[in-house]
Design a protein around this motif. Sequence first.
Motif, PDB file in Angstrom:
ATOM      1  N   PRO A   1       0.744  -1.149   0.010  1.00  0.00           N
ATOM      2  CA  PRO A   1       0.035  -0.151  -0.005  1.00  0.00           C
ATOM      3  C   PRO A   1       0.683   1.257  -0.100  1.00  0.00           C
ATOM      4  CG  PRO A   1       0.059  -1.034   2.245  1.00  0.00           C
ATOM      5  CD  PRO A   1       0.742  -1.853   1.504  1.00  0.00           C
ATOM      6  N   THR A   2       2.062   1.343  -0.679  1.00  0.00           N
ATOM      7  CA  THR A   2       2.984   2.435  -0.583  1.00  0.00           C
ATOM      8  C   THR A   2       2.700   2.995  -1.908  1.00  0.00           C
ATOM      9  OG1 THR A   2       4.476   0.988   0.633  1.00  0.00           O
ATOM     10  CG2 THR A   2       5.337   2.758  -0.598  1.00  0.00           C
ATOM     11  N   LYS A   3       2.410   4.427  -1.666  1.00  0.00           N
ATOM     12  CA  LYS A   3       2.311   5.310  -2.931  1.00  0.00           C
ATOM     13  C   LYS A   3       3.682   5.328  -3.574  1.00  0.00           C
ATOM     14  CE  LYS A   3      -1.754   7.178  -1.801  1.00  0.00           C
ATOM     15  NZ  LYS A   3      -3.001   6.546  -2.415  1.00  0.00           N
ATOM     16  N   GLY A   4       3.820   5.007  -4.936  1.00  0.00           N
ATOM     17  CA  GLY A   4       5.001   5.242  -5.917  1.00  0.00           C
ATOM     18  C   GLY A   4       5.663   4.109  -5.722  1.00  0.00           C
TER      19      GLY A   4
ATOM     20  N   LEU B   1      11.882   1.872  -9.918  1.00  0.00           N
ATOM     21  CA  LEU B   1      12.228   2.062 -11.379  1.00  0.00           C
ATOM     22  C   LEU B   1      12.693   3.553 -11.453  1.00  0.00           C
ATOM     23  CD1 LEU B   1       9.745  -0.202 -13.075  1.00  0.00           C
ATOM     24  CD2 LEU B   1      11.878  -0.857 -12.478  1.00  0.00           C
ATOM     25  N   LYS B   2      13.449   3.724 -10.915  1.00  0.00           N
ATOM     26  CA  LYS B   2      13.779   5.362 -10.991  1.00  0.00           C
ATOM     27  C   LYS B   2      14.471   5.881 -12.196  1.00  0.00           C
ATOM     28  CE  LYS B   2      14.895   5.813  -6.013  1.00  0.00           C
ATOM     29  NZ  LYS B   2      15.973   5.668  -4.983  1.00  0.00           N
ATOM     30  N   ASP B   3      14.992   5.034 -12.947  1.00  0.00           N
ATOM     31  CA  ASP B   3      15.602   5.222 -14.351  1.00  0.00           C
ATOM     32  C   ASP B   3      14.691   5.189 -15.247  1.00  0.00           C
ATOM     33  OD1 ASP B   3      15.210   2.250 -13.901  1.00  0.00           O
ATOM     34  OD2 ASP B   3      16.692   2.073 -15.776  1.00  0.00           O
ATOM     35  N   VAL B   4      13.226   5.035 -15.003  1.00  0.00           N
ATOM     36  CA  VAL B   4      12.387   4.650 -16.211  1.00  0.00           C
ATOM     37  C   VAL B   4      11.455   6.118 -15.935  1.00  0.00           C
ATOM     38  CG1 VAL B   4       9.898   3.690 -16.835  1.00  0.00           C
ATOM     39  CG2 VAL B   4      12.089   2.346 -15.885  1.00  0.00           C
ATOM     40  N   PRO B   5      11.317   6.885 -17.242  1.00  0.00           N
ATOM     41  CA  PRO B   5      10.580   8.210 -17.236  1.00  0.00           C
ATOM     42  C   PRO B   5       9.011   7.884 -17.061  1.00  0.00           C
ATOM     43  CG  PRO B   5      11.993   7.942 -19.180  1.00  0.00           C
ATOM     44  CD  PRO B   5      11.976   6.570 -18.612  1.00  0.00           C
ATOM     45  N   ARG B   6       8.611   8.926 -16.453  1.00  0.00           N
ATOM     46  CA  ARG B   6       7.072   8.565 -15.724  1.00  0.00           C
ATOM     47  C   ARG B   6       6.351   8.317 -17.115  1.00  0.00           C
ATOM     48  NH1 ARG B   6       5.401  12.989 -11.045  1.00  0.00           N
ATOM     49  NH2 ARG B   6       5.834  11.553  -9.569  1.00  0.00           N
ATOM     50  N   ASN B   7       6.529   9.154 -18.251  1.00  0.00           N
ATOM     51  CA  ASN B   7       5.498   8.964 -19.306  1.00  0.00           C
ATOM     52  C   ASN B   7       5.558   7.508 -19.758  1.00  0.00           C
ATOM     53  OD1 ASN B   7       8.310   9.396 -20.367  1.00  0.00           O
ATOM     54  ND2 ASN B   7       7.245   9.361 -22.145  1.00  0.00           N
ATOM     55  N   LEU B   8       6.786   6.773 -19.546  1.00  0.00           N
ATOM     56  CA  LEU B   8       6.704   5.202 -19.838  1.00  0.00           C
ATOM     57  C   LEU B   8       5.995   4.529 -18.733  1.00  0.00           C
ATOM     58  CD1 LEU B   8      10.510   4.700 -21.404  1.00  0.00           C
ATOM     59  CD2 LEU B   8       8.032   4.933 -22.726  1.00  0.00           C
ATOM     60  N   LEU B   9       6.139   4.701 -17.517  1.00  0.00           N
ATOM     61  CA  LEU B   9       5.113   3.991 -16.716  1.00  0.00           C
ATOM     62  C   LEU B   9       3.837   4.280 -16.813  1.00  0.00           C
ATOM     63  CD1 LEU B   9       7.038   5.248 -13.340  1.00  0.00           C
ATOM     64  CD2 LEU B   9       7.194   3.012 -14.354  1.00  0.00           C
TER      65      LEU B   9
ATOM     66  N   ALA C   1       1.118   3.039 -14.343  1.00  0.00           N
ATOM     67  CA  ALA C   1       0.484   4.301 -13.635  1.00  0.00           C
ATOM     68  C   ALA C   1      -0.511   4.907 -14.664  1.00  0.00           C
ATOM     69  CB  ALA C   1       1.597   5.096 -13.462  1.00  0.00           C
ATOM     70  N   GLY C   2      -1.334   5.890 -13.890  1.00  0.00           N
ATOM     71  CA  GLY C   2      -2.049   6.600 -14.837  1.00  0.00           C
ATOM     72  C   GLY C   2      -1.483   8.302 -14.518  1.00  0.00           C
TER      73      GLY C   2
ATOM     74  N   GLU D   1      -1.084  18.300 -11.830  1.00  0.00           N
ATOM     75  CA  GLU D   1      -0.347  18.366 -12.964  1.00  0.00           C
ATOM     76  C   GLU D   1       1.003  17.907 -12.938  1.00  0.00           C
ATOM     77  OE1 GLU D   1       1.105  21.453 -16.465  1.00  0.00           O
ATOM     78  OE2 GLU D   1      -0.577  22.326 -15.087  1.00  0.00           O
ATOM     79  N   ASN D   2       1.298  16.891 -13.725  1.00  0.00           N
ATOM     80  CA  ASN D   2       2.666  16.058 -13.889  1.00  0.00           C
ATOM     81  C   ASN D   2       2.839  15.074 -12.667  1.00  0.00           C
ATOM     82  OD1 ASN D   2       3.639  17.724 -15.961  1.00  0.00           O
ATOM     83  ND2 ASN D   2       4.351  19.403 -14.562  1.00  0.00           N
ATOM     84  N   GLU D   3       1.466  14.947 -12.184  1.00  0.00           N
ATOM     85  CA  GLU D   3       1.468  13.621 -11.177  1.00  0.00           C
ATOM     86  C   GLU D   3       0.972  12.448 -11.717  1.00  0.00           C
ATOM     87  OE1 GLU D   3       2.654  13.613  -7.786  1.00  0.00           O
ATOM     88  OE2 GLU D   3       3.563  15.556  -8.437  1.00  0.00           O
TER      89      GLU D   3
END
Length: 172
Positions: free
Chosen positions: A70-73, A79-87, A93-94, A100-102
């Motif tokens: 139940p941990t956010k993020g 996966l710190k090396d993966v850009p958010r847009n790829l997640l 993720a959504g 914005e940008n979250e």
Amino acid sequence: KSAGLPSPDEVRGRRPEENGRHQQLYEILDRAEKIYQQALTKNKEAQEYLSSRGITPEMVQSFGIGYAPPTKGFVEKSLKDVPRNLLVESGIAGKSTYKENEIYEYMENRIIFPIKNSSGKTIGFGGRTLNPDDKAKKYLNTPETAIFKKGSEVYGLPQASKTINASKTVIV
């Protein structure tokens, strides 16, 4: 090409440049699957839940079952090396509609079932909540993506393929 036949990607209408992007998504989902599996080994409640449902350690191994705490993020932090847009593109993720940008991850405090294509590649996840009072859906799948179309896959097919081939029988 030498036989004058289209490649499977051409038949599916996929452009060659999509292959690289799809490979990135497969790799991200494979890494996330391993993260969820590792989390299951550390959570007694999730292990006990599976055991109470008759899920053996062999089944957990065969199907690659994991756990999303139940941990956010949780996955994003791993996966710190993966850009958010790829997640987001991978379906992990959504995009937040409030900030914005979250982004937010779909799977939290859930047993995770990797969804694999007929080649055995992870293309998405199903999750079952551990909390019976959870207001969210009891069962949840990642959204459809460029590599995951819900109506095009049969869950467990890669695991069942040896038996299907040996018996020449399928019961759906």
